[in-house]
Design a protein around this motif. Structure first.
Motif, PDB file in Angstrom:
ATOM      1  N   UNK A  48       0.835  -1.210   0.000  1.00 12.21           N
ATOM      2  CA  UNK A  48       0.000   0.000   0.000  1.00 12.21           C
ATOM      3  C   UNK A  48       0.873   1.265   0.000  1.00 12.21           C
ATOM      4  N   UNK A  49       1.861   1.282   0.877  1.00 11.95           N
ATOM      5  CA  UNK A  49       2.726   2.461   0.991  1.00 11.95           C
ATOM      6  C   UNK A  49       3.547   2.652  -0.283  1.00 11.95           C
ATOM      7  N   UNK A  50       4.132   1.549  -0.771  1.00 12.93           N
ATOM      8  CA  UNK A  50       4.984   1.667  -1.958  1.00 12.93           C
ATOM      9  C   UNK A  50       4.174   2.081  -3.183  1.00 12.93           C
ATOM     10  N   UNK A  51       3.003   1.481  -3.344  1.00 15.34           N
ATOM     11  CA  UNK A  51       2.218   1.814  -4.542  1.00 15.34           C
ATOM     12  C   UNK A  51       1.686   3.245  -4.441  1.00 15.34           C
ATOM     13  N   UNK A  52       1.368   3.702  -3.209  1.00 11.47           N
ATOM     14  CA  UNK A  52       0.923   5.101  -3.053  1.00 11.47           C
ATOM     15  C   UNK A  52       2.073   6.048  -3.371  1.00 11.47           C
TER      16      UNK A  52
ATOM     17  N   UNK B 289      -3.916   2.484  -4.788  1.00  6.69           N
ATOM     18  CA  UNK B 289      -2.972   1.734  -3.947  1.00  6.69           C
ATOM     19  C   UNK B 289      -3.651   0.712  -3.033  1.00  6.69           C
ATOM     20  N   UNK B 290      -4.870   1.024  -2.591  1.00  4.08           N
ATOM     21  CA  UNK B 290      -5.548   0.090  -1.682  1.00  4.08           C
ATOM     22  C   UNK B 290      -5.913  -1.204  -2.417  1.00  4.08           C
ATOM     23  N   UNK B 291      -6.373  -1.029  -3.656  1.00  3.38           N
ATOM     24  CA  UNK B 291      -6.734  -2.220  -4.443  1.00  3.38           C
ATOM     25  C   UNK B 291      -5.475  -3.038  -4.751  1.00  3.38           C
ATOM     26  N   UNK B 292      -4.404  -2.320  -5.068  1.00  2.00           N
ATOM     27  CA  UNK B 292      -3.130  -3.021  -5.327  1.00  2.00           C
ATOM     28  C   UNK B 292      -2.713  -3.808  -4.084  1.00  2.00           C
ATOM     29  N   UNK B 293      -2.877  -3.172  -2.921  1.00  2.00           N
ATOM     30  CA  UNK B 293      -2.501  -3.832  -1.668  1.00  2.00           C
ATOM     31  C   UNK B 293      -3.385  -5.051  -1.412  1.00  2.00           C
ATOM     32  N   UNK B 294      -4.677  -4.909  -1.700  1.00  2.00           N
ATOM     33  CA  UNK B 294      -5.625  -6.004  -1.477  1.00  2.00           C
ATOM     34  C   UNK B 294      -5.256  -7.211  -2.346  1.00  2.00           C
ATOM     35  N   UNK B 295      -5.005  -6.929  -3.629  1.00  2.00           N
ATOM     36  CA  UNK B 295      -4.643  -8.028  -4.547  1.00  2.00           C
ATOM     37  C   UNK B 295      -3.293  -8.625  -4.133  1.00  2.00           C
TER      38      UNK B 295
END
Lengths: 297, 398
Positions: A56-60, A67-73
């Motif tokens: 989440x932090x890196x993608x944000x 980023x939240x969806x990326x973190x979820x997946x």
């Protein structure tokens, strides 16, 4: 307004109770397949949540739009691999050992996973956002849309598990493995794959639970300590053999906690709530929805 | 003759048995080049976030002292044992340090449960035990070889009550405290403070609300506070719960000043709240007690030392606490007259008035072990999206 205060405590309790339920479902799934109580479910969820938080932090920071969806997946992918590795490295080699031995392995995993998380991610506490941010006010009442998301998620996972176990071939394989894995194997059931898949699913559910729990506790190595304990109590109260039970048990604990805390005493809240739950278990020793084991004569 | 000889023999034997013990007990851990000291505190597991920076701060101080030629012509060597926040392990390690490693002093033992579990052992041995990473009130009553520095929570509670009525002019105070030794000491101090100020009526018993240390849902406590309509809330909870309480205050629209314990007086605590996301309004109501007199000048030696020895570490309140533990022990050594013995060290500590360190003043007298008594209130300020504490009041005693 008294009714608003009452409803506020109930809503708050439902949200927290749903977190207990989410955390409990993974434990129940593994128990139903292998009779093993996975004491490390909470710590595994914590580890997955740290990975989720990092993504989440890196993608944000990288400017990724969701980023939240990326973190979820990312959490789902990581936890699937994590669950597979745990089963392959620690659980499968002990498949011939006693039930107690297997449970000791999961106790050992608590220390291993917690220590690894501290060494890899550090010991600081980090904020994690809710799946749906913000809240809505009704008079003096506050309703968080995130609550409905958590409750919905717990119900959906419960229904999927229920359907899968009852109405699919894989469910039949799980039930056969749970009943007698040696006979199931002779009948052509790929018991090793069934067990591995169960651990993968349970770990993924733990990751989802961790992601939902993190906004309420922050992400840190001790984030699951209290939730995990209460999720066990929810599972015992609802019935360890049922998927509906932990959800009802979790909601009961969450709501009772708040109502006793508000109307009676915060000092005596824990004593009263868990005293009450023990009384229920005296009359329903297998939990509210648990199946009483039947022995053939 | 034989009888006389045997009497002399017995006396000689007793002396031979006792004397080395006495000599060892009064100067163990000291040789011509080194003063060896010991410390026990958590550096692994869930509470490691406290111990790791704490021991970095302490080691950084001793390394600085050693680089500058040591103290009393000797270098300081620290032996640290990790108790994993387990009181049984803490006791075992303290015993090992005193009797096997034969350290000169226990310095900066960290964590209330471990400190309390090994207190009798330390008391019986007579070894100086300087600075505790704990605010437990019992530490003030354990004996002449104990030198607590951090303010104890009862005293802090009293001072919070004083600030509440004198600085915040609160007439209807609510207290939210965590239901363990820390919180119970705190609420006891608040009650005592208000009683001594003759202002007990400023705290309604219905407005004294506890919570479990690991609680994650603060709906019920916050509802109970709102019903009381207080003009100030004292939050006697440690960082994990306190950060969730600040968020709950935002959610439930609690718009009165909040004052929390010095244990939360650190930017890392504010980071866990993530104020801009979760408490953009409530964070401006947050105040914190503080006992460290921190400004750019007083922090400079710590920052320089940490940059040299631990360049990758963050400096936070725990680092400062470890640094102060080192400062206190060395200040006692510098105040010592005569040989480096336990008796002389304790005598030196009993006349200590140390004001050159990070704390406003550290002083002891025979029979007085209150620790630091001067504290100030800081408030949260925001600058360019960064949140930090800024001192709001002067340092004050109860």
């Amino acid at each position: 307004m008294h009714w608003q205060i009452f409803l506020q405590n109930v809503f708050g309790g439902i949200e927290t109770g749903s977190l207990y339920a989410l955390a409990a479902l993974g434990v129940v799934l593994i128990y139903r397949v292998s009779d093993v109580t996975n004491f490390a479910q909470g710590e595994m969820a914590m580890f997955s949540t740290f990975v989720t938080y990092t993504i989440w932090v890196y993608s944000a920071n990288a400017g990724f739009p969701y980023p939240y969806i990326a973190a979820f997946i990312g959490a789902l992918i990581f936890s699937a691999i994590f669950g597979f590795l745990i089963e392959r490295i620690f659980i499968r080699p002990t498949s011939d050992s006693s039930l107690l031995g297997k449970m000791i392995v999961t106790l050992g995993l608590i220390l291993m996973v917690n220590g690894s998380a501290g060494a890899i991610f550090g010991t600081d506490s980090h904020y994690m956002q809710r799946a749906i941010t913000g809240h809505i006010r009704f008079g003096n009442m506050i309703i968080r849309p995130h609550s409905f998301f958590v409750i919905g998620l717990a119900i959906v996972i419960m229904l999927v598990l229920f359907y899968m176990i009852k109405f699919t071939m894989f469910g039949v394989a799980i039930r056969a493995t749970a009943q007698n894995d040696k006979v199931a194997k002779l009948m052509g059931v790929p018991t090793k794959k069934v067990t591995a898949f169960t651990w993968i699913m349970a770990t993924m559910m733990g990751a989802i639970a961790g992601l939902m729990i993190a906004p309420a506790t922050n992400v840190y190595t001790g984030m699951m300590a209290d939730i995990h304990l209460k999720s066990f109590i929810a599972a015992v109260l609802g019935g360890f053999t049922s998927f509906v039970g932990p959800v009802i048990g979790g909601l009961m604990i969450g709501i009772l906690d708040n109502l006793v805390g508000y109307y009676i005493s915060t000092n005596w809240q824990t004593v009263i709530v868990y005293g009450f739950l023990i009384i229920i278990l005296i009359f329903k020793p297998y939990g509210l929805f648990g199946e009483i084991p039947k022995k053939k004569v | 003759m034989l009888k006389k000889l045997s009497k002399v023999g017995v006396m000689a034997l007793v002396a031979a048995l006792l004397l080395p013990g006495l000599v060892m007990a009064s100067s163990q851990g000291v040789d011509d080049n080194t003063i060896t000291i010991g410390s026990v505190g958590v550096t692994s597991g869930p509470a490691a976030f406290i111990g790791q920076p704490y021991y970095e701060g302490m080691r950084a101080y001793f390394q600085t002292v050693n680089d500058e030629g040591g103290v009393l012509g000797r270098e300081i060597e620290l032996i640290h044992r990790d108790d994993e926040f387990d009181p049984a392990q803490a006791r075992d390690h303290v015993e090992e340090l005193i009797y096997d490693e034969e350290v000169f002093a226990i310095v900066g033992q960290l964590g209330t449960p471990g400190v309390i579990s090994s207190a009798q052992l330390v008391s019986d041995s007579g070894i100086p035990s300087v600075y505790f990473g704990s605010g437990a009130t019992e530490l003030t009553e354990l004996g002449e070889n104990f030198f607590p520095v951090q303010p104890n929570y009862v005293y802090e509670g009293k001072l919070m009550a004083k600030y509440a009525v004198e600085h915040f002019e609160a007439e209807n105070i609510a207290v939210l405290y965590q239901n363990d030794d820390v919180g119970r000491d705190g609420i006891q101090g608040i009650r005592e403070g208000l009683a001594e100020l003759d202002m007990e009526d400023h705290l309604n018993e219905d407005a004294v609300i506890s919570h479990n240390p690991n609680q994650s849902d603060f709906t019920a406590p916050m509802q109970r506070i709102l019903v009381q309509d207080p003009d100030m809330v004292i939050v006697f909870s440690l960082s994990q719960a306190a950060s969730l309480i600040v968020r709950a205050a935002e959610d439930f629209g609690l718009e009165v000043p909040m004052l929390t314990t010095y244990s939360n007086a650190d930017a890392s605590f504010l980071a866990t709240i993530e104020p801009s996301e979760t408490a953009p309004n409530a964070i401006h109501n947050l105040h914190v007690m503080g006992w460290l007199d921190v400004d750019d000048e007083s922090l400079a030696p710590l920052i320089t030392s940490m940059e040299e020895y631990y360049p990758d570490s963050t400096i936070n309140a725990y680092t400062m606490a470890g640094w102060v533990a080192g400062e206190t022990f060395v200040a006692g050594l510098r105040n010592l007259e005569g040989d480096i013995t336990w008796e002389n060290y304790i005598a030196g500590m009993n006349t200590l008035e140390f004001t050159d360190g990070l704390a406003a003043e550290i002083s002891f007298e025979p029979g007085v072990r209150q620790g630091v008594t001067f504290m100030a209130v800081s408030k949260v300020v925001e600058e360019d999206g960064e949140y930090f504490f800024e001192q709001l009041t002067d340092f004050m005693e109860f």
